[in-house]
Design an enzyme around this catalytic site. Sequence first.
Site, PDB file in Angstrom:
ATOM      1  N   THR A  46       5.129  -0.430   3.619  1.00  0.00           N
ATOM      2  CA  THR A  46       5.384  -1.535   4.304  1.00  0.00           C
ATOM      3  C   THR A  46       5.522  -2.782   3.192  1.00  0.00           C
ATOM      4  O   THR A  46       4.793  -3.326   2.154  1.00  0.00           O
ATOM      5  CB  THR A  46       4.813  -2.344   5.195  1.00  0.00           C
ATOM      6  OG1 THR A  46       5.035  -1.253   6.679  1.00  0.00           O
ATOM      7  CG2 THR A  46       4.650  -3.372   5.706  1.00  0.00           C
ATOM      8  N   GLU A  94       0.254   3.608  10.526  1.00  0.00           N
ATOM      9  CA  GLU A  94      -1.021   3.267   9.915  1.00  0.00           C
ATOM     10  C   GLU A  94      -1.913   4.331  10.472  1.00  0.00           C
ATOM     11  O   GLU A  94      -3.273   4.283  11.544  1.00  0.00           O
ATOM     12  CB  GLU A  94      -2.232   2.050  10.323  1.00  0.00           C
ATOM     13  CG  GLU A  94      -1.170   0.617   9.451  1.00  0.00           C
ATOM     14  CD  GLU A  94      -1.453  -0.212   9.480  1.00  0.00           C
ATOM     15  OE1 GLU A  94      -2.808  -0.622   9.494  1.00  0.00           O
ATOM     16  OE2 GLU A  94      -0.830  -1.086   8.647  1.00  0.00           O
ATOM     17  N   SER A  96       1.216  12.093   8.219  1.00  0.00           N
ATOM     18  CA  SER A  96       0.184  12.459   8.122  1.00  0.00           C
ATOM     19  C   SER A  96      -1.152  13.042   7.943  1.00  0.00           C
ATOM     20  O   SER A  96      -2.330  13.007   7.781  1.00  0.00           O
ATOM     21  CB  SER A  96      -0.337  13.063   9.521  1.00  0.00           C
ATOM     22  OG  SER A  96       0.629  12.091  10.855  1.00  0.00           O
ATOM     23  N   THR A 129      -0.278   7.731  13.517  1.00  0.00           N
ATOM     24  CA  THR A 129      -0.115   8.263  15.049  1.00  0.00           C
ATOM     25  C   THR A 129      -1.548   8.012  15.534  1.00  0.00           C
ATOM     26  O   THR A 129      -2.479   9.389  15.392  1.00  0.00           O
ATOM     27  CB  THR A 129       0.856   9.775  14.505  1.00  0.00           C
ATOM     28  OG1 THR A 129      -0.247  10.747  14.780  1.00  0.00           O
ATOM     29  CG2 THR A 129       1.217  10.126  13.570  1.00  0.00           C
ATOM     30  N   GLY A 153      14.498  -5.768  34.819  1.00  0.00           N
ATOM     31  CA  GLY A 153      15.687  -4.499  35.676  1.00  0.00           C
ATOM     32  C   GLY A 153      16.669  -4.945  34.767  1.00  0.00           C
ATOM     33  O   GLY A 153      16.325  -4.726  33.304  1.00  0.00           O
ATOM     34  N   GLY A 154      18.603  -4.975  34.630  1.00  0.00           N
ATOM     35  CA  GLY A 154      18.732  -4.865  33.449  1.00  0.00           C
ATOM     36  C   GLY A 154      19.782  -5.880  33.359  1.00  0.00           C
ATOM     37  O   GLY A 154      19.604  -5.379  31.573  1.00  0.00           O
ATOM     38  N   PHE A 208       1.038  -1.258   0.417  1.00  0.00           N
ATOM     39  CA  PHE A 208       0.060   0.267   0.330  1.00  0.00           C
ATOM     40  C   PHE A 208       0.776   1.489   0.127  1.00  0.00           C
ATOM     41  O   PHE A 208       1.877   1.263   0.771  1.00  0.00           O
ATOM     42  CB  PHE A 208      -0.722   0.080   1.176  1.00  0.00           C
ATOM     43  CG  PHE A 208      -1.792   1.210   1.432  1.00  0.00           C
ATOM     44  CD1 PHE A 208      -3.166   1.403   0.488  1.00  0.00           C
ATOM     45  CD2 PHE A 208      -1.388   1.755   2.611  1.00  0.00           C
ATOM     46  CE1 PHE A 208      -4.071   2.012   1.155  1.00  0.00           C
ATOM     47  CE2 PHE A 208      -2.490   2.914   2.855  1.00  0.00           C
ATOM     48  CZ  PHE A 208      -3.519   3.019   2.421  1.00  0.00           C
TER      49      PHE A 208
HETATM   50  N1  COS Z   1     -14.127   6.741   5.043  1.00  0.00           N
HETATM   51  C1  COS Z   1     -14.398   7.119   4.259  1.00  0.00           C
HETATM   52  N2  COS Z   1     -14.073   8.616   3.512  1.00  0.00           N
HETATM   53  C2  COS Z   1     -13.469   9.407   4.350  1.00  0.00           C
HETATM   54  C3  COS Z   1     -12.566   9.011   5.496  1.00  0.00           C
HETATM   55  C4  COS Z   1     -12.555   7.104   6.470  1.00  0.00           C
HETATM   56  N3  COS Z   1     -12.473   7.268   7.069  1.00  0.00           N
HETATM   57  N4  COS Z   1     -12.134  10.238   6.348  1.00  0.00           N
HETATM   58  C5  COS Z   1     -12.514  10.691   5.772  1.00  0.00           C
HETATM   59  N5  COS Z   1     -13.328  10.446   4.426  1.00  0.00           N
HETATM   60  C6  COS Z   1     -14.048  11.582   3.174  1.00  0.00           C
HETATM   61  C7  COS Z   1     -14.487  12.629   3.889  1.00  0.00           C
HETATM   62  O1  COS Z   1     -15.399  12.626   3.892  1.00  0.00           O
HETATM   63  C8  COS Z   1     -13.940  13.606   2.621  1.00  0.00           C
HETATM   64  O2  COS Z   1     -14.806  13.479   1.603  1.00  0.00           O
HETATM   65  P1  COS Z   1     -16.010  14.208   0.822  1.00  0.00           P
HETATM   66  O3  COS Z   1     -14.705  15.438   0.630  1.00  0.00           O
HETATM   67  O4  COS Z   1     -16.544  13.720   0.133  1.00  0.00           O
HETATM   68  O5  COS Z   1     -16.111  15.408   1.866  1.00  0.00           O
HETATM   69  C9  COS Z   1     -13.148  13.008   2.740  1.00  0.00           C
HETATM   70  O6  COS Z   1     -12.286  11.542   2.413  1.00  0.00           O
HETATM   71  C10 COS Z   1     -11.479  14.309   2.863  1.00  0.00           C
HETATM   72  O7  COS Z   1     -11.589  14.210   4.060  1.00  0.00           O
HETATM   73  P2  COS Z   1     -11.119  15.025   4.841  1.00  0.00           P
HETATM   74  O8  COS Z   1     -11.693  16.638   4.231  1.00  0.00           O
HETATM   75  O9  COS Z   1     -11.479  14.099   6.325  1.00  0.00           O
HETATM   76  O10 COS Z   1      -9.715  15.016   5.294  1.00  0.00           O
HETATM   77  P3  COS Z   1      -8.106  15.751   5.314  1.00  0.00           P
HETATM   78  O11 COS Z   1      -7.328  15.766   4.639  1.00  0.00           O
HETATM   79  O12 COS Z   1      -8.697  16.430   6.203  1.00  0.00           O
HETATM   80  O13 COS Z   1      -7.699  14.245   6.444  1.00  0.00           O
HETATM   81  C11 COS Z   1      -7.585  12.803   7.471  1.00  0.00           C
HETATM   82  C12 COS Z   1      -7.950  13.274   7.056  1.00  0.00           C
HETATM   83  C13 COS Z   1      -5.673  13.538   8.580  1.00  0.00           C
HETATM   84  C14 COS Z   1      -7.698  12.113   8.881  1.00  0.00           C
HETATM   85  C15 COS Z   1      -6.157  11.698   7.324  1.00  0.00           C
HETATM   86  O14 COS Z   1      -5.014  12.700   6.388  1.00  0.00           O
HETATM   87  C16 COS Z   1      -5.134  10.584   7.301  1.00  0.00           C
HETATM   88  O15 COS Z   1      -6.166   9.661   8.079  1.00  0.00           O
HETATM   89  N6  COS Z   1      -4.297  10.775   7.498  1.00  0.00           N
HETATM   90  C17 COS Z   1      -3.109   9.954   8.430  1.00  0.00           C
HETATM   91  C18 COS Z   1      -2.621   9.569   6.696  1.00  0.00           C
HETATM   92  C19 COS Z   1      -1.858   7.693   7.124  1.00  0.00           C
HETATM   93  O16 COS Z   1      -2.648   6.823   8.472  1.00  0.00           O
HETATM   94  N7  COS Z   1      -0.856   7.440   7.416  1.00  0.00           N
HETATM   95  C20 COS Z   1      -0.701   6.416   7.481  1.00  0.00           C
HETATM   96  C21 COS Z   1       0.503   5.275   6.729  1.00  0.00           C
HETATM   97  S1  COS Z   1      -0.200   4.417   5.345  1.00  0.00           S
HETATM   98  S2  COS Z   1       0.198   2.743   6.357  1.00  0.00           S
END
Ligand code: COS
Length: 387
Positions: free
Chosen positions: A157, A364, A131, A366, A340-341, A122
């Site tokens: 990964t 996945e 993030s 933070t 411990g140690g 992925f």
């Molecule tokens: N399931 C379905 N749709 C989702 C969703 C979910 N869990 N989370 C968000 N969405 C949708 C929202 O509804 C929104 O849709 P609309 O534009 O139609 O309203 C769209 O996706 C964008 O969502 P949002 O505005 O919440 O996005 P942000 O850019 O604010 O980001 C976070 C949200 C920060 C939560 C996201 O970027 C995130 O999870 N970041 C961490 C990434 C991560 O976990 N990386 C790990 C590495 S991968 S192993």
Amino acid sequence: MIHDAETLDLLLDAIRRFVRERLIPAEAEVTETDVMPAPIVQEMREMGLFGYALPREFGGLGLTVEEQCRVAFELCYASPVFRSYVGTNNGIGAMGIVIDGTPEQKDRWLPRMAAGEVIGSFALTEPDNGSDAGALRTFARREGDHFVINGTKRYITNAPEAAVFTLMARTDASQKGASGVSAFLVERDTPGLTVAAPDRKMGQRGSHTADVILENVRVPATALVGGVEGQGFKTAMKVLDRARLNIAAVCVGISQRMLDDALAYAMQRRQFGQPIADFQLIQAMLADSKAEIYAARSMVLEAAREADRGANIIAEASCAKLFASEMCTRVADRCVQIHGGAGYMQEYAIERLYRDVRLFRIFEGTSQIQQLVIARGMIRDAKAGRG
Ligand code: COS
């Protein structure tokens, strides 16, 4: 939800035996060599561990979410690197196809993933976008019935082992946020795709991450997940909801192992003329750890049952991931302390596990991202008048 308790018990018993007879004895060698032994990979294939979360119609075991979590509790009693090796095929490397793939994409990839013949990976994170996943900059330009992809993905990964990547790229340059992102299935041997040397990490030796570099990588439009542009961020988020719950289950499994090791050590280690387990300050660390593992386990099972009932578990998955990963590193820290140690020495598994589990509060999503997801949902529900 448990489909068939008898079959599940047989599977869990087999995994329990495999963990104790094969995986735990191999942990030190895997750490030393950074290589997953081929006979163990083969045994995991034969047990169906590459596809336990994949649907039966594609050759997987078709376990329910609750059953998958119970498998993770058992499998992750061994070093988490074994789970990581099969984890992308059951999780982030395959779920995008399961959830949003076209019938052709499912037929093409899922049976081979379930059989462990190919490994899926992925690719979301980038050097400048972790993030803030929605801001990703890898770009896919349409050229007729193809896309040409350029960019770099980071900390991916199983990239060194992968045959196919579920890769998120921006297809609409005018949209800077999540709505301009699409998901693609990009094959490893596509010209222009390079997997860099594996990263040198704090822990988790035996599980590999690497950069994936894309230079004019040309993929057919049929590689677009679900055949639709602009849905890639949502696909990634749906995949991560499932993955976060699974990581919470992973944390429960390895926490139980660390605690059992610490209890065994405390019962045999003598100081001041008695086993240190008889001292109440040691007992407090044991008891707090047991209580917290129990809490995390209960959260995971409750959220899994909700998912099996078809409920949206975005908040529950984040709550479970947040609590279980933080709990896991607290348990690891106490277990080093109880040793411990000896806990600081490589001779004892806890020294390695302490480093391995630190990752869980980071990948996945933070802990801070889980907090953000949970709180945003609360505020949204309150504004909408939902309880
Ligand atoms: N399931 C379905 N749709 C989702 C969703 C979910 N869990 N989370 C968000 N969405 C949708 C929202 O509804 C929104 O849709 P609309 O534009 O139609 O309203 C769209 O996706 C964008 O969502 P949002 O505005 O919440 O996005 P942000 O850019 O604010 O980001 C976070 C949200 C920060 C939560 C996201 O970027 C995130 O999870 N970041 C961490 C990434 C991560 O976990 N990386 C790990 C590495 S991968 S192993």
